[in-house]
Design a protein around this motif. Structure first.
Motif, PDB file in Angstrom:
ATOM      1  N   GLN A   5       0.790  -1.229   0.000  1.00 50.15           N
ATOM      2  CA  GLN A   5       0.000   0.000   0.000  1.00 50.15           C
ATOM      3  C   GLN A   5       0.828   1.289   0.000  1.00 50.15           C
ATOM      4  OE1 GLN A   5      -2.794  -0.918   3.228  1.00 50.15           O
ATOM      5  NE2 GLN A   5      -4.446  -0.327   1.869  1.00 50.15           N
ATOM      6  N   PRO A   6       1.837   1.444   0.882  1.00 52.49           N
ATOM      7  CA  PRO A   6       2.591   2.704   0.869  1.00 52.49           C
ATOM      8  C   PRO A   6       3.314   2.945  -0.457  1.00 52.49           C
ATOM      9  CG  PRO A   6       3.220   1.353   2.768  1.00 52.49           C
ATOM     10  CD  PRO A   6       2.283   0.547   1.941  1.00 52.49           C
ATOM     11  N   LEU A   7       3.765   1.869  -1.105  1.00 56.70           N
ATOM     12  CA  LEU A   7       4.450   2.014  -2.382  1.00 56.70           C
ATOM     13  C   LEU A   7       3.480   2.421  -3.484  1.00 56.70           C
ATOM     14  CD1 LEU A   7       6.652  -1.201  -2.125  1.00 56.70           C
ATOM     15  CD2 LEU A   7       7.371   1.146  -1.705  1.00 56.70           C
ATOM     16  N   ALA A   8       2.264   1.866  -3.444  1.00 54.54           N
ATOM     17  CA  ALA A   8       1.259   2.198  -4.447  1.00 54.54           C
ATOM     18  C   ALA A   8       0.830   3.660  -4.326  1.00 54.54           C
ATOM     19  CB  ALA A   8       0.059   1.278  -4.305  1.00 54.54           C
ATOM     20  N   VAL A   9       0.657   4.135  -3.093  1.00 56.25           N
ATOM     21  CA  VAL A   9       0.213   5.516  -2.856  1.00 56.25           C
ATOM     22  C   VAL A   9       1.271   6.519  -3.327  1.00 56.25           C
ATOM     23  CG1 VAL A   9      -0.214   7.178  -0.994  1.00 56.25           C
ATOM     24  CG2 VAL A   9      -1.401   4.999  -1.009  1.00 56.25           C
ATOM     25  N   THR A  10       2.550   6.165  -3.156  1.00 55.03           N
ATOM     26  CA  THR A  10       3.635   7.080  -3.517  1.00 55.03           C
ATOM     27  C   THR A  10       4.211   6.799  -4.912  1.00 55.03           C
ATOM     28  OG1 THR A  10       5.208   5.632  -2.376  1.00 55.03           O
ATOM     29  CG2 THR A  10       4.321   7.483  -1.131  1.00 55.03           C
ATOM     30  N   ASN A  11       3.613   5.867  -5.660  1.00 57.82           N
ATOM     31  CA  ASN A  11       4.049   5.501  -7.018  1.00 57.82           C
ATOM     32  C   ASN A  11       5.517   5.077  -7.065  1.00 57.82           C
ATOM     33  OD1 ASN A  11       1.498   6.096  -8.145  1.00 57.82           O
ATOM     34  ND2 ASN A  11       2.025   8.262  -8.180  1.00 57.82           N
TER      35      ASN A  11
ATOM     36  N   SER B  22       6.480   2.524   5.327  1.00 56.47           N
ATOM     37  CA  SER B  22       6.083   3.932   5.322  1.00 56.47           C
ATOM     38  C   SER B  22       7.130   4.801   6.000  1.00 56.47           C
ATOM     39  CB  SER B  22       4.735   4.111   6.026  1.00 56.47           C
ATOM     40  OG  SER B  22       3.740   3.365   5.381  1.00 56.47           O
ATOM     41  N   ARG B  23       7.648   4.334   7.134  1.00 55.70           N
ATOM     42  CA  ARG B  23       8.666   5.101   7.855  1.00 55.70           C
ATOM     43  C   ARG B  23       9.959   5.204   7.044  1.00 55.70           C
ATOM     44  NH1 ARG B  23       7.874   2.843  14.081  1.00 55.70           N
ATOM     45  NH2 ARG B  23       6.109   4.190  14.609  1.00 55.70           N
ATOM     46  N   CYS B  24      10.316   4.132   6.333  1.00 58.15           N
ATOM     47  CA  CYS B  24      11.503   4.155   5.476  1.00 58.15           C
ATOM     48  C   CYS B  24      11.349   5.163   4.342  1.00 58.15           C
ATOM     49  CB  CYS B  24      11.766   2.778   4.880  1.00 58.15           C
ATOM     50  SG  CYS B  24      12.657   1.669   5.960  1.00 58.15           S
ATOM     51  N   LEU B  25      10.162   5.189   3.729  1.00 61.75           N
ATOM     52  CA  LEU B  25       9.921   6.107   2.620  1.00 61.75           C
ATOM     53  C   LEU B  25      10.055   7.557   3.070  1.00 61.75           C
ATOM     54  CD1 LEU B  25       6.908   4.338   0.881  1.00 61.75           C
ATOM     55  CD2 LEU B  25       9.242   4.525   0.015  1.00 61.75           C
ATOM     56  N   ILE B  26       9.600   7.865   4.281  1.00 59.96           N
ATOM     57  CA  ILE B  26       9.716   9.231   4.802  1.00 59.96           C
ATOM     58  C   ILE B  26      11.169   9.589   5.072  1.00 59.96           C
ATOM     59  CG2 ILE B  26       9.261  10.634   6.848  1.00 59.96           C
ATOM     60  CD1 ILE B  26       6.482   9.573   6.802  1.00 59.96           C
ATOM     61  N   GLU B  27      11.920   8.615   5.599  1.00 68.93           N
ATOM     62  CA  GLU B  27      13.337   8.848   5.863  1.00 68.93           C
ATOM     63  C   GLU B  27      14.088   9.097   4.554  1.00 68.93           C
ATOM     64  OE1 GLU B  27      16.645   6.486   8.401  1.00 68.93           O
ATOM     65  OE2 GLU B  27      14.566   6.275   9.100  1.00 68.93           O
ATOM     66  N   MET B  28      13.644   8.428   3.495  1.00 75.03           N
ATOM     67  CA  MET B  28      14.267   8.587   2.183  1.00 75.03           C
ATOM     68  C   MET B  28      13.869   9.922   1.545  1.00 75.03           C
ATOM     69  SD  MET B  28      13.942   5.994  -1.043  1.00 75.03           S
ATOM     70  CE  MET B  28      12.393   6.655  -1.646  1.00 75.03           C
ATOM     71  N   ASP B  29      12.575  10.264   1.606  1.00 76.45           N
ATOM     72  CA  ASP B  29      12.063  11.493   0.990  1.00 76.45           C
ATOM     73  C   ASP B  29      10.955  12.068   1.870  1.00 76.45           C
ATOM     74  OD1 ASP B  29      11.201  13.530  -0.591  1.00 76.45           O
ATOM     75  OD2 ASP B  29      10.480  12.281  -2.244  1.00 76.45           O
TER      76      ASP B  29
ATOM     77  N   GLU C  83       9.126  14.562   1.580  1.00 77.41           N
ATOM     78  CA  GLU C  83       7.962  15.143   0.893  1.00 77.41           C
ATOM     79  C   GLU C  83       6.830  14.132   0.707  1.00 77.41           C
ATOM     80  OE1 GLU C  83       9.267  17.000  -2.699  1.00 77.41           O
ATOM     81  OE2 GLU C  83      10.656  18.318  -1.631  1.00 77.41           O
ATOM     82  N   LEU C  84       7.099  12.855   0.960  1.00 79.92           N
ATOM     83  CA  LEU C  84       6.062  11.820   0.838  1.00 79.92           C
ATOM     84  C   LEU C  84       5.170  11.767   2.078  1.00 79.92           C
ATOM     85  CD1 LEU C  84       8.227   8.919  -0.625  1.00 79.92           C
ATOM     86  CD2 LEU C  84       6.707  10.444  -1.877  1.00 79.92           C
ATOM     87  N   ARG C  85       5.586  12.444   3.154  1.00 80.93           N
ATOM     88  CA  ARG C  85       4.881  12.365   4.432  1.00 80.93           C
ATOM     89  C   ARG C  85       3.399  12.725   4.359  1.00 80.93           C
ATOM     90  NH1 ARG C  85       5.872  11.902   9.852  1.00 80.93           N
ATOM     91  NH2 ARG C  85       4.357  12.966  11.178  1.00 80.93           N
ATOM     92  N   PRO C  86       2.995  13.857   3.750  1.00 83.09           N
ATOM     93  CA  PRO C  86       1.560  14.211   3.748  1.00 83.09           C
ATOM     94  C   PRO C  86       0.665  13.147   3.118  1.00 83.09           C
ATOM     95  CG  PRO C  86       2.886  16.066   3.005  1.00 83.09           C
ATOM     96  CD  PRO C  86       3.814  14.904   3.126  1.00 83.09           C
ATOM     97  N   GLU C  87       1.143  12.551   2.009  1.00 87.43           N
ATOM     98  CA  GLU C  87       0.339  11.530   1.325  1.00 87.43           C
ATOM     99  C   GLU C  87       0.190  10.273   2.184  1.00 87.43           C
ATOM    100  OE1 GLU C  87      -2.100  10.389  -1.662  1.00 87.43           O
ATOM    101  OE2 GLU C  87      -1.078  12.308  -1.537  1.00 87.43           O
ATOM    102  N   LEU C  88       1.295   9.839   2.823  1.00 87.49           N
ATOM    103  CA  LEU C  88       1.244   8.654   3.678  1.00 87.49           C
ATOM    104  C   LEU C  88       0.409   8.925   4.927  1.00 87.49           C
ATOM    105  CD1 LEU C  88       4.969   7.570   3.337  1.00 87.49           C
ATOM    106  CD2 LEU C  88       2.996   6.329   2.450  1.00 87.49           C
ATOM    107  N   LYS C  89       0.540  10.124   5.481  1.00 88.53           N
ATOM    108  CA  LYS C  89      -0.204  10.508   6.688  1.00 88.53           C
ATOM    109  C   LYS C  89      -1.708  10.519   6.395  1.00 88.53           C
ATOM    110  CE  LYS C  89      -0.144  12.700  10.833  1.00 88.53           C
ATOM    111  NZ  LYS C  89      -0.049  11.843  12.006  1.00 88.53           N
ATOM    112  N   LYS C  90      -2.070  11.055   5.226  1.00 85.90           N
ATOM    113  CA  LYS C  90      -3.483  11.151   4.839  1.00 85.90           C
ATOM    114  C   LYS C  90      -4.133   9.770   4.745  1.00 85.90           C
ATOM    115  CE  LYS C  90      -4.858  11.939   0.611  1.00 85.90           C
ATOM    116  NZ  LYS C  90      -5.036  12.547  -0.716  1.00 85.90           N
TER     117      LYS C  90
END
Length: 131
Positions: A51-57, A85-92, A94-101
């Motif tokens: 899911q987190p990968l799909a949301v962030t493409n 999800s936490r790894c993606l935020i650490e990497m970038d 700017e992905l935080r708002p989309e994952l948080k939503k």
């Protein structure tokens, strides 16, 4: 040239997922040295993990290695989702708002309640007998 590896921990119930994310990969997800489809044969759990990968493409842009311990199959899948999800935020960041939503950054703290003395379970009482 070594690729940067980002790591994070995800927890759910008694399951713990240690996630290692490598940017610039081919989209491989490995859990306990097994492919995702092998570890989670049911598609619903594969969907939860992705899911987190799909949301962030980012389904094709990262390689993920996960060490999962404890808990059951659903708790492990949701722990992996939080860790990714936490790894993606650490990497970038700017992905935080989309994952948080989508609610992927919230640690679901619900765990099994302990058994109490004088009861058959956590809250259930033995059958009352008047005589």
């Amino acid at each position: 040239m070594s690729q940067e590896v980002v790591n994070a921990v995800g927890r759910r119930k008694s399951a713990v997922a240690r996630v290692y994310l490598t940017a610039g990969g081919s989209g491989n997800i490995t859990i306990n040295d097994r492919p995702l489809e092998n570890y989670f044969p049911l598609e619903i759990f594969q969907y939860i993990v992705k899911q987190p990968l799909a949301v962030t493409n980012l389904t094709e842009g990262v390689d993920i290695k996960i060490n999962l311990t404890g808990g059951g199959i659903k708790g492990q899948a949701e722990a992996a989702r939080l860790g990714i999800s936490r790894c993606l935020i650490e990497m970038d960041a700017e992905l935080r708002p989309e994952l948080k939503k989508n609610g992927f950054l919230t640690r679901d703290a619900r765990v099994v309640e302990r058994k109490k003395p004088g009861r058959p379970g956590a809250r259930k009482r033995f059958q009352f007998s008047k005589r």
